[in-house]
Design a protein around this motif. Structure first.
Motif, PDB file in Angstrom:
ATOM      1  N   UNK A  40       0.848  -0.672   0.445  1.00 50.72           N
ATOM      2  CA  UNK A  40       0.303  -0.015   0.044  1.00 50.72           C
ATOM      3  C   UNK A  40       1.151   0.836  -0.229  1.00 50.72           C
ATOM      4  N   UNK A  41       2.010   1.492   0.488  1.00 48.07           N
ATOM      5  CA  UNK A  41       3.272   2.872   0.712  1.00 48.07           C
ATOM      6  C   UNK A  41       3.153   2.667  -0.396  1.00 48.07           C
ATOM      7  N   UNK A  42       3.863   1.343  -2.028  1.00 46.52           N
ATOM      8  CA  UNK A  42       4.205   2.223  -2.781  1.00 46.52           C
ATOM      9  C   UNK A  42       2.981   2.288  -3.802  1.00 46.52           C
ATOM     10  N   UNK A  43       2.058   1.509  -3.576  1.00 45.18           N
ATOM     11  CA  UNK A  43       0.534   2.092  -4.473  1.00 45.18           C
ATOM     12  C   UNK A  43       0.738   3.856  -4.398  1.00 45.18           C
ATOM     13  N   UNK A  44       0.900   4.190  -2.365  1.00 45.35           N
ATOM     14  CA  UNK A  44       0.134   5.484  -2.643  1.00 45.35           C
ATOM     15  C   UNK A  44       1.541   6.449  -2.924  1.00 45.35           C
ATOM     16  N   UNK A  45       2.576   6.217  -3.016  1.00 48.22           N
ATOM     17  CA  UNK A  45       3.994   7.243  -2.949  1.00 48.22           C
ATOM     18  C   UNK A  45       3.635   6.739  -4.854  1.00 48.22           C
ATOM     19  N   UNK A  46       3.464   6.016  -5.290  1.00 45.28           N
ATOM     20  CA  UNK A  46       3.174   5.997  -7.194  1.00 45.28           C
ATOM     21  C   UNK A  46       1.707   7.439  -7.438  1.00 45.28           C
ATOM     22  N   UNK A  47       0.528   7.575  -6.212  1.00 46.78           N
ATOM     23  CA  UNK A  47      -0.720   7.830  -6.675  1.00 46.78           C
ATOM     24  C   UNK A  47       0.002   9.658  -6.202  1.00 46.78           C
ATOM     25  N   UNK A  48       0.761   9.731  -5.274  1.00 45.57           N
ATOM     26  CA  UNK A  48       1.135  10.888  -4.382  1.00 45.57           C
ATOM     27  C   UNK A  48       2.131  11.707  -5.858  1.00 45.57           C
TER      28      UNK A  48
END
Length: 78
Positions: A51-59
């Motif tokens: 989820x951290x990696x997914x969030x960083x991609x969106x950010x």
């Protein structure tokens, strides 16, 4: 009259449509990842990393849009 408005603002409409499309794609990617994590019984630490990696991609995508809008507003961007 309306077709003139449409032609004048077509770039903005395309841009908004593209951002909505990417938001929907990010949502579906998130739902697919959630399903895979649930079915795979992934431990908490693994889920947090995913989820951290997914969030960083969106950010990063959002930051790119904000930076691009800033540059275009200041006249330095193309």
């Amino acid at each position: 009259m309306q077709s003139k408005w449409l032609t004048e603002h077509w770039d903005k409409i395309e841009s908004i449509g593209l951002y909505v499309f990417f938001a929907v794609i990010f949502f579906f990617i998130g739902m697919a990842i959630q399903d895979v994590l649930k079915r795979g019984n992934v431990p908490f630490f693994g889920r947090a990393i995913v989820w951290l990696v997914l969030f960083l991609g969106c950010a990063g995508f959002i930051a790119k849009g904000v930076i691009q809008a800033f540059f275009e507003a200041s006249g330095t961007g193309g």
